[in-house]
Design an enzyme around this catalytic site. Structure first.
Site, PDB file in Angstrom:
ATOM      1  N   CYS A 206      40.885  37.975  39.543  1.00 39.51           N
ATOM      2  CA  CYS A 206      41.193  39.307  38.994  1.00 39.51           C
ATOM      3  C   CYS A 206      42.472  39.907  39.569  1.00 39.51           C
ATOM      4  O   CYS A 206      43.285  40.483  38.847  1.00 39.51           O
ATOM      5  CB  CYS A 206      40.013  40.253  39.191  1.00 39.51           C
ATOM      6  N   HIS A 261      36.442  43.915  42.319  1.00 40.98           N
ATOM      7  CA  HIS A 261      37.062  43.578  41.037  1.00 40.98           C
ATOM      8  C   HIS A 261      38.113  44.616  40.671  1.00 40.98           C
ATOM      9  O   HIS A 261      37.995  45.792  41.017  1.00 40.98           O
ATOM     10  CB  HIS A 261      35.992  43.528  39.939  1.00 40.98           C
ATOM     11  N   HIS A 273      41.423  42.110  31.813  1.00 42.11           N
ATOM     12  CA  HIS A 273      41.125  41.566  33.141  1.00 42.11           C
ATOM     13  C   HIS A 273      40.690  40.113  33.008  1.00 42.11           C
ATOM     14  O   HIS A 273      40.734  39.535  31.912  1.00 42.11           O
ATOM     15  CB  HIS A 273      40.035  42.399  33.825  1.00 42.11           C
TER      16      HIS A 273
END
Length: 301
Positions: A206, A261, A273
């Site tokens: 991420c 994240h 993402h």
């Protein structure tokens, strides 16, 4: 005035004075917390005065121009870029007259719009920088360099007022945000790999994904999500704009706010993402589990 009236007035006066005192103490405590990182940055930068200049040296005994700032911020747990170009785009821009201790200040020796050296403003019209000409880290009078000033950037949160004025106009934030999203779209479907190298575009995790697409738009971010969450300006969910970074915890029910994240707000209630099997993808954000996991939102554009 009766005795009863006198007692009531005295009681009210005590309550008011106590409230004012407590309010003042709370305000002072908040101000001290806000100023603590600024003070640490200033103290560290000042302690490095006299250290040798060396091109691209990262410290602690020798420093290049940008590397002095990188090292100083690292000492307080904040990861920032390591070049003048990348640092001149980090955080939030402030005008020449509104710099505060801890702000990064950029100058051009030739008078161009591209900075060639930089320093850390330490207050009282002074800044510290690693000087090639003087071969060491020195302290200089900020106002003496007004004609060479290019821009200033604020990395620390909540350290006073800021604005978007500068001697050099930037591209509109909306244009940069659109470029970030466009950069990300070309990687749609790219596989997810935890701990993926920042030097590859064959896989992403991420934070390597956000680092990559922002870098391609001229904005340098730290490598991992928790480091990325320390830069830029904090914004609320109701103020979300395209290009904002959204940081999330492991699950909506987690008692810990540890960031695990990061995603890019793409507008229209969606995020861009990468995770798990879909890899780089768009996901619905509004009203979903993703939204419930939000810890903080930062604006770096």
């Amino acid at each position: 005035m009766t005795k009863r009236d006198w007692v009531m007035k005295s009681t009210v006066a005590v309550i008011l004075s106590t409230s004012l005192l407590m309010g003042g103490q709370v305000g002072q405590a908040a101000a001290k917390t806000q100023d603590s990182q600024q003070s640490k940055i200033v103290n560290i930068a000042t302690s490095l005065i006299g250290k040798d200049y060396e091109y691209k040296a990262k410290g602690p005994k020798q420093f290049g121009s940008a590397e002095l700032a990188t090292y100083t911020y690292k000492q307080v747990g904040i990861s920032i870029g390591s070049t003048i170009s990348s640092l001149s785009k980090e955080g939030k821009k402030v005008s020449q007259s509104k710099v505060e201790p801890g702000d990064l200040v950029f100058f051009s020796s030739s008078g161009s719009s591209t900075p060639s050296f930089m320093g850390i403003y330490i207050g009282k019209d002074q800044f510290v920088y690693s000087s090639q000409g003087e071969d060491e880290v020195v302290v200089k009078t900020y106002s003496d360099y007004s004609k060479k000033f290019v821009t200033a950037r604020r990395i620390l949160d909540g350290s006073g007022s800021s604005d978007n004025s500068s001697n050099t106009p930037d591209k509109p934030a909306s244009d940069v945000a659109s470029k970030v999203i466009k950069n990300g779209e070309k990687y749609l479907g790219t596989k997810y790999k935890f701990g993926s190298s920042s030097s590859t575009t064959k896989t992403f995790d991420c934070s390597s994904f956000t680092q990559r697409v922002f870098k391609e738009a001229g904005i340098t971010l730290p490598r991992d999500s928790r480091q990325q969450s320390t830069v830029g300006k904090s914004v609320s969910k109701k103020d979300l704009q395209k290009g904002d970074l959204i940081f999330m915890k492991a699950s909506a029910n987690s008692s810990s706010d540890r960031i695990t994240h990061v995603a890019i707000y793409a507008g229209n209630g969606k995020i861009l993402h990468t995770y798990g099997s879909p890899g780089v993808t768009y996901s619905k954000f509004d009203g979903t589990n993703w939204e419930k996991r939000v810890v903080k939102i930062k604006r770096v554009i």
